[in-house]
Design a protein around this motif. Sequence first.
Motif, short mmCIF file in Angstrom:
data_model
loop_
_atom_site.label_atom_id
_atom_site.label_comp_id
_atom_site.label_asym_id
_atom_site.label_seq_id
_atom_site.Cartn_x
_atom_site.Cartn_y
_atom_site.Cartn_z
N ALA A 178 -7.06 5.30 -3.94
CA ALA A 178 -6.26 4.07 -3.96
C ALA A 178 -4.83 4.45 -4.34
N HIS B 231 -3.06 5.26 0.71
CA HIS B 231 -4.03 4.24 0.33
C HIS B 231 -5.21 4.20 1.31
N PRO C 249 0.82 -1.22 0.00
CA PRO C 249 0.00 0.00 0.00
C PRO C 249 0.85 1.26 0.00
#
Length: 272
Positions: free
Chosen positions: A258, A183, A179
């Motif tokens: 994201a 994120h 990540p």
Amino acid sequence: MGIWQCPVCAAPLQTTETGLNCVSGHQFDRAKEGYTNLLLANQKRRPDPGDNRDMLSARRDFLQAGHYQPLVDELLAQCAGGGDQGLLLDVGCGEGYYLDYLLHHLPQWRGAGIDISRQALRLAGKRNISNAQLCIASSKRIPVISGLFDSVITVFAPIDAAEIHRVLKEDGKFIRVTPGAEHLHELKAEIYQQVQHHEKAETPAGFSLYQQETVQFPMVFSDPQALENLLAMTPFVYKLDAKVRAALLARKSFTVQAEFCLAVYQKAPLNE
């Protein structure tokens, strides 16, 4: 040529009509879903390790809906850059989405997936992934022959650097997804009073960093089921207050960032 080795004696495993066996007589039956269990009892910390069915089903539905498509595209580009054909290992393959997608778009490649979760392999097996073999196994003791794989991928999965180094070819690539700092920041802000950013993953021992990409994109949720799947497939499901959860799912739209770090590593001497 087979790819698996016996988790008991490390001898190569041969494929039979019912599973895998080695010259020493150790036998491992194939489940009806197509996977084989190579995880020994002494490699388990609990009777049924790994992610549970609810989390895996939510992840399957979320990924299948294409919410992480930009990440999958970058993974495919990195694997395709390795040549027209090769052998791919997905460590921590979960319910098989990434392995299935990559092998579908790389038809000349063969692949294998391992995960410690029996529930994950049941779902992965039901995909009937072409050119792929699946086994329940630990990432700390990968039951495959050394130096065999052109590419190894991990997506949000724990790794054992020495094991990945062992199973890769000398010119192979290790592609790791972790990540990024931001994120799911907006989602975490709804749960925690103070949001902690993800720290950048260090280069694993035995590898040198070849390439690194940051994959960022917004996810806009107008379907409460998609957002619920995202919640259920992460540890957030255990932290989220019921009232906050209900308020989130009642929103007409919710945007979440994201962010992934995709790092490509090459083998280096283990003493580096």
